[in-house]
Structures are given as C-alpha cells and as structure tokens.
Design an enzyme around this catalytic site. Structure first.
Site, PDB file in Angstrom:
ATOM      1  N   THR A  88       0.839  -1.167  -0.028  1.00 57.56           N
ATOM      2  CA  THR A  88      -0.240  -0.196  -0.051  1.00 57.56           C
ATOM      3  C   THR A  88       0.695   1.287  -0.020  1.00 57.56           C
ATOM      4  OG1 THR A  88      -1.447   1.283   1.293  1.00 57.56           O
ATOM      5  CG2 THR A  88      -0.238  -0.163   2.506  1.00 57.56           C
ATOM      6  N   CYS A 201      -0.906   4.641  -5.720  1.00 58.09           N
ATOM      7  CA  CYS A 201      -1.806   3.661  -5.070  1.00 58.09           C
ATOM      8  C   CYS A 201      -1.523   2.446  -5.747  1.00 58.09           C
ATOM      9  CB  CYS A 201      -3.367   4.067  -5.117  1.00 58.09           C
ATOM     10  SG  CYS A 201      -4.704   2.990  -4.521  1.00 58.09           S
TER      11      CYS A 201
END
Length: 240
Positions: A88, A201
């Site tokens: 992440t 992302c």
C-alpha cells in the site's frame, strides 16, 4: 545460488487484498522469469483487516494505525522474513513505526519509484493516490529527499481520485468512466508541470496503463516495488 538460497520476503498486506494479490503474483512471476521451471518466491504474507485500516484513515488515527501495523509487521519478522514490503502507499505514512518494530529491513515504496524517476532524468512528477498520499508531507517529503518535486491535482480532482480508489478499485471494480477521469487528471498534472506521473496507489494499475497516456511516463509504484523485492530475493543490488 540455489533456489533454497532465495531471500524470504514478508508482505504486509490486506490494504486492500486486490493489491496484495498483485504483489504475490508479481514476486512469484519475477522469480520464475529468472529461474525458470517451477521456481517461485519464498513469501510470507501477513494480511490485516482493511476495515480497521479504513477506519484509521477516515478518523486520522495515525498513531493507532502505526501500532496496529507495527504489530502485524512483527509477525513477519518473527516468521522468518529477511525483509518486509508493505502493499500500500497510503499506510507508508506510518512507516517509521513499522521500521522501529522490525529487526530486518523495511523497503519503502517511494525509494524504488524515485530511483526509476531519476533514471529517466526527471525531477518533477505528478502524484495520483488517496488523499493522504496526495496531501501528506510524508509522501512528498520522501520524494524531496531524492531531489524530486511533486505536483498534485486540485482539491475537487483529489477527492474524485480518492473516492474512485475506495469505492471501486479496492473492491475490484473498474469502469471506463473512472478511467477517463484518471486520464483527465494526468493531463491536468502535465499542464501543471509534471514530466511524468506516479501511480501512488497500489490499485491504480488496475485502471490506468501507459497505453492510456502514451505521451506521459507513468511510474507504477506496485510494479517498481515488486521488481525491487524480486531483486532482493535474488540477492541483486536493490535501491537504497
């Protein structure tokens, strides 16, 4: 080096499972490309509850998030990981807490991305990601440490980009309308001075590819982080 000599990578995942799958498959594919046959990575995965993470983000409970993820990362450390990656971008805001909890290296997602940007001779990039990534000093500051300037979309576009990630991409939903919105965001970043754009992302690669914006270099943080992990597994010199 025999296959038994591969370094073991610990993946701190579940944020979301969509990105964790990309890391697992990407590392296995990278090892197999080098070794052939049935060779695959030596991988430990510690997946957390994304609902907890989403709550930390929404309430800006970054201290709690750091404690939660540090505990999870420690499981990878004690389980035998030689190094740890976190699947992440957003939760790298609490990377210092994770690093402090580990006795093995933590590979920050910005570092291999910045190395790729520098290798292309660029010094200003746009960033797309969640609002904490686009607005947080932790991300911009890490790039600044590498001599790279960052530009981000305006407030309305940042909210749209953020909402698409949480409402769609983390659930595996990909739509043409959202792809068009991201392409428009990239074009606006270029107009604002970006020489390339960071897909900040780990789910954005599901939505946008280089073919969608052929004139603008895209830097896929997932792919670059995975490639760095593969190099480390193989004992190849990796980004610092």
């Amino acid at each position: 080096m025999t296959d038994a000599d591969l370094q073991t990578v610990g993946i701190l995942g579940g944020m979301s499972s969509e990105s964790t799958v990309q890391y697992y498959r990407g590392i296995d594919a990278g090892i197999n490309a080098e070794r052939g046959g049935h060779a695959a990575g030596q991988v430990l995965i510690r997946s957390v509850n994304f609902a907890d993470i989403e709550g930390f983000i929404a309430d800006e409970r970054w201290g709690d998030a750091g404690d939660y993820l540090a505990d999870a990362a420690s499981d990878l450390d004690s389980g035998g990981a030689d190094f740890v990656v976190m699947a992440t971008n957003t939760m790298h805001r609490v990377a210092p807490a994770i690093e402090e909890a580990l006795s093995v290296p933590f590979v920050h997602i910005v570092d291999p991305t910045a190395a790729a940007i520098a290798a292309d001779g660029l010094d200003t990039v746009g960033v797309l990601g969640t609002r904490p990534v686009m607005e947080g000093e932790f991300y911009e500051g890490r790039f600044a440490d590498h001599g790279i300037d960052v530009v981000v979309p305006d407030a309305d576009r940042r909210q749209q980009v953020h909402d698409i990630i949480f409402d769609e991409l983390t659930k595996g939903v990909v739509t043409e309308e959202s792809r068009e919105a991201y392409v428009a965001a990239i074009e606006e970043l270029v107009d604002a001075g970006a020489e390339g754009v960071v897909l900040g992302c780990t789910e954005i690669e599901m939505l946008v590819a280089q073919a969608d914006v052929p004139g603008t270099p895209l830097f896929d943080t997932t792919a670059l982080h995975v490639a760095d992990a593969v190099d480390r597994c193989l004992g190849v010199a990796a980004s610092q």
